[in-house]
Enzyme design. Structure first.
Site, PDB file in Angstrom:
ATOM      1  N   LYS A  83      -4.907  19.284  49.674  1.00  0.00           N
ATOM      2  CA  LYS A  83      -5.163  19.991  50.936  1.00  0.00           C
ATOM      3  C   LYS A  83      -5.169  21.495  50.661  1.00  0.00           C
ATOM      4  O   LYS A  83      -4.219  22.019  50.065  1.00  0.00           O
ATOM      5  CB  LYS A  83      -4.037  19.638  51.907  1.00  0.00           C
ATOM      6  CG  LYS A  83      -4.410  19.662  53.361  1.00  0.00           C
ATOM      7  CD  LYS A  83      -3.221  19.115  54.144  1.00  0.00           C
ATOM      8  CE  LYS A  83      -3.494  19.032  55.607  1.00  0.00           C
ATOM      9  NZ  LYS A  83      -2.274  18.715  56.354  1.00  0.00           N
TER      10      LYS A  83
HETATM   11  C1  E4P Z   1      -2.841  18.080  59.748  1.00  0.00           C
HETATM   12  O1  E4P Z   1      -3.103  17.712  58.646  1.00  0.00           O
HETATM   13  C2  E4P Z   1      -1.650  18.840  60.104  1.00  0.00           C
HETATM   14  O2  E4P Z   1      -0.593  18.411  59.260  1.00  0.00           O
HETATM   15  C3  E4P Z   1      -1.174  18.598  61.510  1.00  0.00           C
HETATM   16  O3  E4P Z   1      -2.016  17.738  62.216  1.00  0.00           O
HETATM   17  C4  E4P Z   1      -0.707  19.801  62.239  1.00  0.00           C
HETATM   18  O4  E4P Z   1      -0.256  19.415  63.518  1.00  0.00           O
HETATM   19  P1  E4P Z   1       0.619  20.361  64.473  1.00  0.00           P
HETATM   20  O5  E4P Z   1      -0.280  21.375  65.083  1.00  0.00           O
HETATM   21  O6  E4P Z   1       1.175  19.431  65.503  1.00  0.00           O
HETATM   22  O7  E4P Z   1       1.671  20.974  63.591  1.00  0.00           O
END
Ligand code: E4P
Length: 217
Positions: A83
């Site tokens: 990522k």
């Molecule tokens: C995606 O890969 C992220 O880890 C995640 O969806 C972030 O979500 P949040 O905005 O609830 O922290």
């Protein structure tokens, strides 16, 4: 639409994997911190529970250091998906890694133009954050619609991974638009199973069955 769970909590992942409906896992540095676990160790454990992609995020900000971190992370297991943030260095890293056959999830996407760039960089997944978009006065689902349109216009194979999902309506809207994947916290995925009329129906059927005095043997 594929279902990924957005967590680094092993028990939650095991429980959802047992339903047979889990296609992958996404983590981020905040979720790793919340788990209190060692990053490498917990990622390896998650990769052993699910067959699908497990996103592990780099924390470096420059291309060279991102590549070094990715090199370490991709050795964890074959199903690790690196990522990277949607920055110039992140997309340079995305291009280098995908050309090499490594899965890449480009995260922190907040505009359709950013999603276009990620697709051009060969991203396996683009992660638009719908919940955080909503929080800031925009409509997160409009963003998903725009990205779907653009990707279909040009036949990009990058999968739209709806992230920052906060409630079941985000999931429904994602499926209606034709997103490829959604990642949600365990609580939201469990919420998808629920309907008050299902519970009421089971209750009624069981009460009537009881009256028959029969059993299925
Ligand atoms: C995606 O890969 C992220 O880890 C995640 O969806 C972030 O979500 P949040 O905005 O609830 O922290």
């Amino acid at each position: 639409m594929k279902f990924f769970v957005d967590t680094a909590e092993i028990e939650d992942i095991k429980e959802l994997a047992a339903t047979g409906l889990l296609d992958g896992v996404t983590t981020n540095p905040s979720l790793i911190a919340k788990s209190g676990r060692d990053f490498m160790e917990v990622t390896k454990e998650i990769c052993g529970i699910v067959d699908g992609p497990v996103s592990a995020e780099v924390v470096a900000l420059d291309h060279e250091s991102m590549m070094k971190e990715a090199e370490i992370l991709r050795k964890i297991a074959d199903n690790v998906c690196i990522k990277v943030p949607l920055t110039v260095d992140g997309l340079k890293t995305c291009k280098a890694l995908t050309e090499d056959g490594t899965m890449v999830n480009v995260t922190l996407c907040f505009s359709a133009n950013q999603a276009l760039l990620a697709a051009k960089a060969g991203a396996t997944f683009i992660s638009p954050f719908v919940g955080r978009h909503d929080d800031n006065g925009f409509d997160g689902m409009d963003l998903i619609e725009d990205i779907r349109l653009i990707y279909d216009n040009y036949g990009f194979e990058t999968e739209i991974l709806v992230a920052s999902v906060r409630h079941v309506t985000h999931v429904l809207e994602s499926a209606k638009i034709g997103a490829d994947v959604m990642t949600a916290p365990p609580k939201v995925i469990h919420g998808l199973f629920k309907h008050v009329l299902t519970d009421k129906g089971i209750e009624g059927f069981l009460a009537d069955w009881e009256k028959t005095g029969q059993s299925i043997t």
